[in-house]
Design a protein around this motif. Structure first.
Motif, PDB file in Angstrom:
ATOM      1  N   ASP A 158     -25.882  63.938  49.889  1.00 21.99           N
ATOM      2  CA  ASP A 158     -25.209  64.393  48.577  1.00 21.99           C
ATOM      3  C   ASP A 158     -23.819  65.099  48.746  1.00 21.99           C
ATOM      4  N   GLY A 159     -23.221  65.000  50.229  1.00 23.47           N
ATOM      5  CA  GLY A 159     -21.961  65.406  50.163  1.00 23.47           C
ATOM      6  C   GLY A 159     -21.278  64.625  51.575  1.00 23.47           C
ATOM      7  N   ALA A 160     -20.028  64.564  51.702  1.00 21.99           N
ATOM      8  CA  ALA A 160     -19.349  64.019  52.692  1.00 21.99           C
ATOM      9  C   ALA A 160     -19.214  64.877  53.946  1.00 21.99           C
ATOM     10  N   VAL A 196     -26.854  61.168  44.946  1.00 19.89           N
ATOM     11  CA  VAL A 196     -26.799  61.628  43.568  1.00 19.89           C
ATOM     12  C   VAL A 196     -25.584  62.118  43.016  1.00 19.89           C
ATOM     13  N   LEU A 197     -25.053  61.529  42.149  1.00 20.35           N
ATOM     14  CA  LEU A 197     -23.894  61.685  41.496  1.00 20.35           C
ATOM     15  C   LEU A 197     -23.917  62.870  40.517  1.00 20.35           C
ATOM     16  N   MET A 198     -23.286  64.043  40.918  1.00 22.13           N
ATOM     17  CA  MET A 198     -23.097  65.247  39.918  1.00 22.13           C
ATOM     18  C   MET A 198     -21.945  65.894  39.810  1.00 22.13           C
ATOM     19  N   ALA A 199     -21.728  66.710  38.929  1.00 17.07           N
ATOM     20  CA  ALA A 199     -20.480  67.266  38.649  1.00 17.07           C
ATOM     21  C   ALA A 199     -19.920  68.075  39.670  1.00 17.07           C
ATOM     22  N   GLU A 204     -16.462  64.272  45.959  1.00 19.61           N
ATOM     23  CA  GLU A 204     -16.450  63.796  47.100  1.00 19.61           C
ATOM     24  C   GLU A 204     -16.813  62.206  47.210  1.00 19.61           C
ATOM     25  N   ALA A 205     -16.703  61.535  46.217  1.00 22.08           N
ATOM     26  CA  ALA A 205     -17.138  60.169  46.155  1.00 22.08           C
ATOM     27  C   ALA A 205     -16.347  59.443  47.131  1.00 22.08           C
ATOM     28  N   THR A 248     -16.216  55.442  39.783  1.00 21.96           N
ATOM     29  CA  THR A 248     -16.361  54.448  40.720  1.00 21.96           C
ATOM     30  C   THR A 248     -15.408  53.499  40.452  1.00 21.96           C
ATOM     31  N   THR A 249     -14.618  53.174  39.480  1.00 19.01           N
ATOM     32  CA  THR A 249     -13.741  52.290  39.172  1.00 19.01           C
ATOM     33  C   THR A 249     -12.587  52.327  40.129  1.00 19.01           C
TER      34      THR A 249
END
Length: 315
Positions: A158-160, A196-199, A204-205, A248-249
């Motif tokens: 959940d993090g890089a 899990v994508l969160m605010a 960090e995506a 994600t785009t």
């Protein structure tokens, strides 16, 4: 290179991504090898688009125990955990069912000493592809037991970097997860990172994609947070599907990495077998989950009685 998929005619379930694709021509039913480059180009069909008597895939959480305490956990940790006899009984039912994919999750499934036997029972049924979703902390020491038994491993990150991941999942969990990923890749089992994508971690995506590429995993799946389990208390962290798609785009994705966003729309209608042995289903918006009958025979997995309308599958 080929991978194992669960196949039923036009339906092809990928245990790495958890997606079910529509093949242009029907394929022989059962556990089949196929070219992942070809499969990923086929249209994806969502759980409530599938017109069959049983779910295409399920998530099975036979354990509620976990060595981490993630604030966004989906599972109901108040449920009584089944004993090894009951776990084996459910594995036998799943092996005899028409399900094409079973993801064994939790809790932390690698805390189960009988995990390899349960996974082997399901794959021996000859139809379902089996994956294991894990926090990765025990993966390095147990991966040898999974080799030749499971078709894919999905590791939660959940993090890089440790600062973000460990803040959510606990000190040292990032380093342990990476060690597990390296060990699993060395074993030859396909690895997918799940985030899990969160605010609080959306920024960090791109770094997660870069990390996934550097590690050499098959791909990364960004999961929209679902308001179930502990996640009910973190609904302020939820992104809308529109916001997640917009994020994600703009990501830069290497050609060799498969990146997917699992929106709530794609999750709607999904089936879960929780530790209480009951069949649970998400509503069509994946905003709530409802318990149905106990799983005693494959017929208990029938989806014919679902009340939400099915969307039409893609052309």
């Amino acid at each position: 290179m080929t991978r194992v998929y669960g196949v039923d005619g036009h339906l092809v379930h990928d245990p790495v991504t958890g997606l079910t694709h529509l093949a242009p021509e029907p394929l022989p039913t059962g556990r089949r090898r196929a070219d992942p480059t070809q499969v990923r180009n086929w249209p994806v069909i969502t759980p409530d688009q599938v017109k069959r008597s049983q779910p295409t895939s399920i998530c099975w959480t036979p354990i509620v125990r976990c060595d981490l305490r993630c604030p966004h956990c989906l599972d109901d940790t108040t449920l009584r955990e089944p004993d090894s006899t009951d776990r084996q009984r459910i594995a036998d039912v799943l092996a005899a069912s028409g399900v094409l994919g079973v993801d064994i999750s939790g809790g932390e499934p690698l805390l189960l000493t009988d995990l390899p036997r349960l996974a082997g029972t399901i794959t021996a049924g000859g139809r379902a592809a089996v994956s294991v979703t894990t926090n990765g902390t025990h993966l390095a020491r147990r991966v040898d037991e999974l080799t030749g038994v499971v078709d894919a491993v999905r590791v939660s990150l959940d993090g890089a970097a440790p600062a973000t991941h460990d803040r959510l999942r606990g000190p040292g969990s990032f380093t342990a997860a990476l060690a597990g990923i390296h060990a699993t890749l060395d074993s030859g089992i396909p690895v997918q990172i799940q985030t899990v994508l969160m605010a609080d971690n959306r920024h960090e995506a791109q770094r997660l994609i870069d990390l996934a590429h550097d590690l050499g995993v098959t791909g990364i799946t960004f999961l929209q947070m679902l308001p179930t389990g502990a996640g009910l208390r973190l609904q302020n962290q939820m992104l809308t599907d529109v916001a997640a798609l917009d994020l994600t785009t703009w990501l830069r994705i290497p050609d060799t990495l498969h990146v997917h966003l699992r929106t709530r729309e794609l999750t709607g209608g999904a089936t879960t077998i929780r530790a209480d042995g009951r069949v649970w289903r998400y509503d069509r918006h994946a905003l709530s989950i409802t318990a149905h009958q106990p799983l005693t025979t494959p017929d208990d997995l029938t989806t014919a009685a679902t009340t939400h309308p099915r969307r039409e599958p893609p052309e």
